[in-house]
Design an enzyme around this catalytic site. Sequence first.
Site, PDB file in Angstrom:
ATOM      1  N   HIS A   1      -3.873  -5.614   1.253  1.00 33.97           N
ATOM      2  CA  HIS A   1      -3.554  -5.461   2.318  1.00 33.97           C
ATOM      3  C   HIS A   1      -4.361  -7.311   2.525  1.00 33.97           C
ATOM      4  O   HIS A   1      -5.091  -7.753   2.326  1.00 33.97           O
ATOM      5  CB  HIS A   1      -4.165  -5.358   3.579  1.00 33.97           C
ATOM      6  CG  HIS A   1      -3.180  -3.699   3.123  1.00 33.97           C
ATOM      7  ND1 HIS A   1      -3.039  -3.377   4.263  1.00 33.97           N
ATOM      8  CD2 HIS A   1      -4.828  -2.505   3.047  1.00 33.97           C
ATOM      9  CE1 HIS A   1      -2.406  -1.798   3.648  1.00 33.97           C
ATOM     10  NE2 HIS A   1      -3.298  -1.926   3.459  1.00 33.97           N
TER      11      HIS A   1
ATOM     12  N   CYS B   1       0.746  -1.280  -0.085  1.00 39.03           N
ATOM     13  CA  CYS B   1       0.103   0.127  -0.012  1.00 39.03           C
ATOM     14  C   CYS B   1       1.386   1.093  -0.369  1.00 39.03           C
ATOM     15  O   CYS B   1       0.933   1.535  -1.391  1.00 39.03           O
ATOM     16  CB  CYS B   1      -0.271  -0.550   1.210  1.00 39.03           C
ATOM     17  SG  CYS B   1      -2.439   1.201   1.166  1.00 39.03           S
TER      18      CYS B   1
END
Length: 477
Positions: free
Chosen positions: A422, A325
């Site tokens: 994630h 991310c």
Amino acid sequence: MLQGTGSNVGKSLLVAGLCRAAVRRGLSVRPFKPQNMSNNAAVTVDGGEIGRAQALQALACGVEPHTDMNPVLLKPETDIGAQVIVQGKRRATLKARDYARLKPELMAPVLESFERLKAEADLVIVEGAGSPAEINLRQGDIANMGFAAAADIPVVLIGDIDRGGVIAQLVGSRIVLDPEDAARIKGFIVNRFRGDPSLFDDGYRMIAEQTGWPGFGVLPWFARATLLPAEDALDLQPFGDGAIKIACLALSRIANFDDLDPLKTHPGVRLEMVRPGQAIPGDAAVVIIPGTKSTRTDLAFLRAQEWDIDLKAHHRRGGRILGICGGFQMLGNSIADPHGIEGEAGETEGLGYLDVQTVLAADKRLTRVTAVHALSGLQVAGYEIHLGRTEGIGCVRPFAHIHDCPDGARSRDGRVEGTYLHGLFTSDPFRNAWLQGLGARTSAFSYAAEIDTVLDELALHVEAHLDVAELLRLAQV
């Protein structure tokens, strides 16, 4: 409602244990936290985000996480400001003083979410935030006694004996609380006792005498809690004793660091957090740059620690780098924030390991996904929670594909990877394959099964040491 004498006294874990204990008794249970402050968020079944602790508590209840379980989530972006998430959606980014003025408006959605949970379950277990003894915050409070009074629910106060001074914690709270708030507390729990609990019999009796509250028990330290997802970055500690070292940078605004949890127990692996002021270990096989709530700010923080120099040396030695991310965004050529979404508008030069560029935008992508890892062809279950788009030539070598669309990027030599996924390591086959690439041996360990087992053990631990029957009676169950 379980409130604490302070932050990090074990409320979240105790709620999870009580949730699972009640489920094992045949009850339909839901967790609830009116207001949470955490950059470790989970994406919910209804497409919003809540604190990671409430997602774990939902798992303990055997239900999908929902935005109603944590209607107000504060995600710190600076030392004085935070993103305000209301019922799963970003409402604003506010400084603490401005949020204090907004709080009275938030009681309505908080109670609305609570009432919906009440309507679908036998029992709702509520977690407070911080401490009700912070009486300077009582006016407009939605996190502790303000909510308890508005919802008209009984409160049990938790003290943490491991940090010392538990008698003062509990008795002191009783003294400073408004009499009406103190009367709402129906008992106390002493948490995290190490050793023989009978040695605290006198102290336990003194607390009851000084406060007038009955005790619901002394809960011994639960060592296996380290295997459960943590919400507080302060809980991140080195784990494992294997020869293959994975180093993760402890960024100042680190977010969604539970991505690391499935790596903890893999045979032959040692997971280390690199703290500010420390150098990246020279013997690390891979360095992970995790998610962050403020990418450009944490990129500056990374450089201030001279980790950028360490990364160059690590890469020169043949080491691998994985950015997740915000960490993925940092690995590119540039990060632009033209509208000042995460702070002052501007553009920051990236680390330059991946030939991509990121532009931040107000729209946040919040979704659960099932991806296909580009190199292994294995499925990866995870979620996305990020601002902005990342594009560039490097994307022709994606990390994964999501519905045939590329995700992330890889360097030409394959030693630097970035992804928006994630939770990628919760997928056992992928985790095995990825770690095998570092030289780790294959493991039959199932992360999901292990977490479920630990929650059962936690429930049995709670049942063995607390008066769960009386707690349920207090909740009118």
